[in-house]
Design a protein around this motif. Structure first.
Motif, short mmCIF file in Angstrom:
data_model
loop_
_atom_site.label_atom_id
_atom_site.label_comp_id
_atom_site.label_asym_id
_atom_site.label_seq_id
_atom_site.Cartn_x
_atom_site.Cartn_y
_atom_site.Cartn_z
N LEU A 122 22.29 -7.03 30.92
CA LEU A 122 23.42 -6.20 30.06
C LEU A 122 24.68 -6.78 30.30
N GLY A 123 25.05 -7.11 31.54
CA GLY A 123 26.26 -7.51 32.06
C GLY A 123 26.75 -8.81 31.33
N ILE A 124 25.78 -9.68 30.97
CA ILE A 124 25.96 -10.99 30.45
C ILE A 124 26.26 -10.55 28.87
N LEU A 125 25.39 -9.98 28.49
CA LEU A 125 25.40 -9.79 27.13
C LEU A 125 26.55 -9.09 26.43
N THR A 126 27.20 -8.03 27.48
CA THR A 126 28.09 -7.30 26.97
C THR A 126 29.46 -7.59 27.30
N GLY A 127 29.56 -9.08 27.94
CA GLY A 127 30.66 -9.72 28.59
C GLY A 127 31.29 -8.95 29.88
N ARG A 128 30.54 -8.13 30.50
CA ARG A 128 31.16 -7.57 31.81
C ARG A 128 31.04 -8.56 32.85
N GLU A 129 30.20 -9.42 32.88
CA GLU A 129 30.01 -10.30 33.85
C GLU A 129 29.64 -11.79 33.21
N GLY A 130 29.85 -12.66 34.07
CA GLY A 130 29.54 -14.23 33.57
C GLY A 130 28.24 -14.34 33.80
N ASP A 131 27.55 -15.46 33.18
CA ASP A 131 26.19 -15.97 33.06
C ASP A 131 25.56 -16.22 34.48
N HIS A 132 26.67 -16.60 35.36
CA HIS A 132 25.90 -16.75 36.94
C HIS A 132 26.47 -15.62 37.86
N GLY A 133 26.59 -14.37 37.58
CA GLY A 133 26.93 -13.34 38.37
C GLY A 133 28.25 -13.37 39.27
#
Length: 163
Positions: free
Chosen positions: A152-163
């Motif tokens: 969800l973090g990746i999908l919503t843009g709240r975090e990058g693909d690699h944490g």
């Protein structure tokens, strides 16, 4: 981080008030306790493709859910149309969740291979189909729960693909 989660139950009997929706309660408890999720919408609809689609679209486009968890309608019966409704509204597939759930559930019961559950993305919302039984919901969610916050973090843009 608090995630906005919607629950959609597809059940003819549940929509008529003839059956208590214990599967949704299992989802609610796991989402609130395990992933810091807030249930922003909950609905029970009959096993009708158009009604399931309409609810998924509203939960995504109007309520802006980060995650929609469906329960019910994923088996082989003719009225089980949740996967078809989900596929009709998603923009992209996210098959790893459904694959992992089936593989994990197969360790407990061979009947897990009968699941037709799918998972996909509509806009910035992840939609995952779960079985209709409380036991099936718990077993399937347990397999993927630890990956949901990162996804969800990746999908919503709240975090990058690699944490």
């Amino acid at each position: 981080m608090r995630w906005k989660v919607a629950i959609l139950t597809a059940s003819d009997r549940g929509s008529r008030g003839e059956r208590e929706d214990t599967s949704a309660q299992v989802i609610r408890e796991l989402v609130e306790e395990e992933m810091n999720g807030e249930i922003i919408e909950y609905r029970v609809v009959p096993d009708e493709k158009d009604e399931i689609m309409a609810a998924l679209i509203e939960m995504t486009d109007y309520y802006s859910a980060d995650l929609i968890l469906t329960t019910g309608g994923t088996g082989l019966a003719m009225r089980d149309v949740t996967p078809e409704a989900t596929l009709a509204v998603v923009d992209r597939l996210a098959p790893g969740f459904a694959e992992a759930m089936r593989a994990g559930a197969m360790q407990k019961t061979p009947q897990a291979m009968l699941s037709r559950a799918v998972s996909g993305i509509r806009g910035r919302t992840l939609i995952i189909n779960l079985p209709g039984s409380p036991k099936g919901v718990h077993e399937n969610l347990a397999v993927i729960m630890d990956q949901l916050p990162h996804a969800l973090g990746i999908l919503t843009g709240r975090e990058g693909d690699h944490g």
